[in-house]
Design an enzyme around this catalytic site. Structure first.
Site, short mmCIF file in Angstrom:
data_model
loop_
_atom_site.label_atom_id
_atom_site.label_comp_id
_atom_site.label_asym_id
_atom_site.label_seq_id
_atom_site.Cartn_x
_atom_site.Cartn_y
_atom_site.Cartn_z
N LYS A 1 1.02 -1.29 0.00
CA LYS A 1 -0.24 -0.28 0.30
C LYS A 1 0.80 1.11 0.60
O LYS A 1 0.75 2.17 -0.83
CB LYS A 1 -1.00 -0.05 1.39
CG LYS A 1 -1.67 1.38 1.63
CD LYS A 1 -2.74 1.03 2.74
CE LYS A 1 -1.71 2.17 3.94
NZ LYS A 1 -1.87 3.24 3.99
N ASN A 2 1.67 1.55 0.49
CA ASN A 2 2.70 2.68 0.78
C ASN A 2 3.49 3.06 0.03
O ASN A 2 4.47 3.82 -0.27
CB ASN A 2 3.47 2.59 2.48
CG ASN A 2 2.18 2.60 4.02
OD1 ASN A 2 1.70 2.70 3.34
ND2 ASN A 2 2.80 2.33 4.82
N CYS B 1 -6.25 7.70 8.97
CA CYS B 1 -6.29 7.62 10.85
C CYS B 1 -5.21 8.50 11.26
O CYS B 1 -4.70 9.18 11.09
CB CYS B 1 -5.30 5.64 10.92
SG CYS B 1 -6.44 4.61 10.37
N ARG C 1 0.16 14.93 12.81
CA ARG C 1 1.29 14.55 11.80
C ARG C 1 1.37 16.07 11.18
O ARG C 1 0.77 15.74 9.87
CB ARG C 1 0.59 13.61 11.07
CG ARG C 1 0.69 11.70 11.62
CD ARG C 1 0.51 10.77 11.20
NE ARG C 1 -0.74 10.19 10.83
CZ ARG C 1 -1.07 9.79 9.96
NH1 ARG C 1 -0.87 9.02 8.98
NH2 ARG C 1 -2.50 9.36 10.23
N ASP D 1 4.55 0.96 12.34
CA ASP D 1 3.12 0.16 11.42
C ASP D 1 2.99 -1.45 12.35
O ASP D 1 2.23 -1.77 11.87
CB ASP D 1 3.19 0.14 10.10
CG ASP D 1 2.55 1.02 9.68
OD1 ASP D 1 2.46 2.39 10.03
OD2 ASP D 1 2.47 1.60 8.53
N ARG E 1 -8.67 -0.92 4.96
CA ARG E 1 -7.54 0.71 3.79
C ARG E 1 -6.08 -0.06 3.08
O ARG E 1 -5.54 0.28 2.97
CB ARG E 1 -7.19 1.63 4.94
CG ARG E 1 -8.20 2.87 4.91
CD ARG E 1 -8.39 3.81 5.50
NE ARG E 1 -6.87 4.46 5.33
CZ ARG E 1 -6.11 5.19 5.73
NH1 ARG E 1 -5.59 4.40 7.55
NH2 ARG E 1 -4.94 5.92 5.88
#
Length: 414
Positions: free
Chosen positions: A20-21, A113, A118, A303, A395
């Site tokens: 995903k990232n 999230c 952030r 993560d 997600r």
């Protein structure tokens, strides 16, 4: 929600999804490239769907066939609607690409999230170094580069992955040379640079703390295979560990897993890395994972902390976690406590006293990785666990319940 009847004992093989990232910045990069881009091994995730909707709104044509996603680049708009920006945190990565493509951009602050503050200040201050003028008012960012993106020396105060990606995307078609000092070193940065270079870019040093970008006039689309998802890999490893399982994960880049191996070895798991596969055999009972500090790559990733904490909850002995990246990264601890875990949180430190067994309960995911941690814990718990908030899990995980069911878990979405 996801319903789990535990405990389970996992076994068998499973292929790991694309990352995903990595996919999200790659889709932003596709905006820069003339012609057609084909991303292979593209995961089917809600965040990817949001990124595709952003591309389509901006003027691209996108189509998916299985795990192949094709993007025909085009741009007829330089503004991203609020509802799309609020859909995911990583939407900010489109900022650098939009400025590089049309010299201006308008968007609001991103969603995603809730993991504590952030701020995107580092993104904005870095882009200003490249000659981008940014007006912040009314919750919107209005950006323009009247003279084009100008190469510059940018030293990041923190090796932010998102800021590094935004700088690369903005500078790759800019004027002159850009040097990023204290750049993020994550494998996803390397994947982005590899794709851009295949399209005609000149990005050097990705994966190191100094990245150099020589601006080029234009980029052309190409085919690229998305790297394997290292966080999904460690999540399935944690699932095997808590169940005393023996599983093999295929399509893994074992070099990316090395920073996360230590807690599994400390807990007594036997991990064998074989080419593009990884086998993990877990003992009964597990040991403690001792001491984990989350750090930027090549340190232990934030993560991976939640699913490994679920593993520590059933390990014999005391485990200590220090979260150095996000302030609110322990929101899954409450759900684990409802299942019988002994966890004490003080600021950025969490101390876990392993228990012999967990008990099924109704719990709620508050974020993506925390939701995965609750699912992992449910595999080890006696009785039925119901995990709500699965929209967070979707997600970042492609059919997590289905993958675990293929490995022998009694789990399904309801």
């Amino acid at each position: 929600m996801i319903m789990i009847d535990g405990p389970a004992e996992l076994g068998g093989e499973l292929a790991i999804q694309g990352a995903k990232n990595s996919t999200l910045p790659l889709l932003a990069a596709a905006l820069l490239c003339k012609g057609q881009t084909v991303l292979h091994n593209c995961p089917n995730l809600s965040d990817v769907d949001t990124a595709v909707r952003i591309l389509e709104h901006l003027g691209c044509r996108c189509r998916r066939e299985g795990h192949d996603l094709t993007v025909d680049s085009g741009m007829n708009d330089c503004e991203i609607p609020e509802e799309l920006m609020r859909g995911m945190r990583s939407s900010i990565v489109f900022l650098g690409a939009m400025i590089a493509r049309c010299g201006r951009a308008r968007l609001c602050s991103p969603g995603g999230c809730e993991l504590g503050p952030r701020p995107i200040d580092l993104h904005l201050s870095s882009l200003r170094r490249l000659g981008v003028e940014i007006d912040e008012s009314g919750g919107w960012l209005t950006c323009q580069a009247p003279e084009g993106v100008q190469g510059a020396y940018v030293s990041l105060s923190f090796p932010s992955v998102g800021a590094t990606e935004n700088l690369i995307l903005a500078a790759v078609c800019g004027k002159g040379t850009t040097i990023i000092a204290n750049a993020a070193r994550e494998p996803e940065i390397c994947d982005l640079a590899e794709y851009l270079n295949r399209c005609g870019g000149r990005v050097y040093g990705a994966g190191e703390s100094c990245v150099i970008i020589d601006g080029v006039k234009e980029l052309f689309g190409s085919e690229h295979r998305v790297m394997p998802d290292r966080i999904a890999t460690v999540t399935y490893m944690a699932a095997a560990a808590v169940t005393g399982g023996n599983i093999t994960l295929r399509d893994v880049d074992n070099a990316h897993i090395l920073p996360m191996l230590s807690p599994f070895e400390e807990a007594g798991c036997e991990v064998r890395q074989l080419g593009g596969s990884l086998n993990i055999m877990a003992p009964r009972p597990l040991g403690a994972v001792k001491h984990i500090r989350t750090m930027p790559y090549p340190g232990f990733p934030t993560d991976a902390q939640p699913p490994v904490m679920a593993m520590a909850a059933v390990g014999q002995g005391t485990s200590v976690f220090v979260e150095n990246i996000f302030e609110s990264r322990y929101r899954h601890a409450e759900g684990l406590q409802r299942m019988g875990a002994k966890i004490k949180v003080e600021g950025k430190v969490a101390v876990i006293e392993g228990v012999e067994r967990l008990t099924g309960a109704s719990v709620e995911a508050a974020d993506l990785r925390g939701g995965a941690a609750l699912v992992v814990a449910g595999l080890a718990a006696q009785g039925r666990t119901l995990v709500g908030g699965t929209e967070y899990i979707c997600r970042g995980y492609e059919n997590l319940a289905g993958g675990l069911a293929d490995l022998g878990a009694r789990i399904r979405e309801v």
